[in-house]
Design a protein around this motif. Structure first.
Motif: not given
Length: 189
Positions: A155-159, A165-167, A175-181
């Motif tokens: 869950x996202x912090x809606x404050x 958030x980073x996923x 292999x590691x992949x970084x995404x921003x949600x």
């Protein structure tokens, strides 16, 4: 890909096959695939296995396949081990199983399945998306349907403004992949 806060799997010495996370393996294999549990009795078909090997290596069945005329067409076996893998070139998932043929006397014995191993885990929530070049660009983002994001992602912090958030996702080959949600939409008030 498997999403997690902490990476799964451990470093595997070079040359050894790394076993995959069960949920990730099942998500790639599809909902119709299930694996027997360790300790189960299974039927092994040697000719079918030979044909599969020949087909997967693009060779004639009779060309390099040993002939065992006294081998029965099917063998009742006990499953001792199951490991889940993915082909490094094609990403095709497959399972490797260790079987022990049962003698005629062992086959006659009453069989009460024992829970000798942990059952493979089917994923409970996931969605599929084929990533494009723009999804893996320097922006590090891709669009996900809201229902899928709410069902699968933490869950996202809606404050926060904007809620983000980073996923960290790991693919079949670790292999590691970084995404921003980031939530981009209208909130009901």
């Amino acid at each position: 890909m498997k999403l997690s806060a902490v990476g799964f799997g451990q470093q595997v010495p070079e040359g050894e096959k790394r076993c995959l996370n069960s949920e990730l393996w099942h998500a790639c294999a599809g909902p119709l695939v299930s694996l027997p549990t360790v300790g189960s009795r299974v039927v092994y078909f040697p000719q079918g296995h030979s044909e599969q090997v020949a087909a997967s290596t693009n060779k004639e069945v009779d060309a390099h396949t040993p002939n065992y005329p006294s081998l029965p067409p099917q063998l009742i076996c006990q499953l001792h081990n199951v490991t889940m893998h993915a082909d490094a070139e094609t990403d095709e998932v497959y399972a490797q199983m260790t079987l022990q043929p049962l003698s005629s006397e062992e086959q006659k014995e009453a069989f009460l399945p024992a829970d000798l191993g942990a059952p493979s885990r089917q994923p409970t929530n996931y969605f599929c998306k084929t990533l494009t070049a723009s999804d893996t660009s320097t922006h590090g983002g891709f669009s996900v349907p809201r229902r899928a994001a709410e069902k699968v992602f933490p869950p996202l912090d809606f404050s926060q403004q904007p809620p983000a958030q980073e996923l960290i996702a790991r693919d079949l080959h670790d292999n590691e992949w970084k995404f921003r949600h980031i939530f981009r939409g209208m909130l009901a008030t």
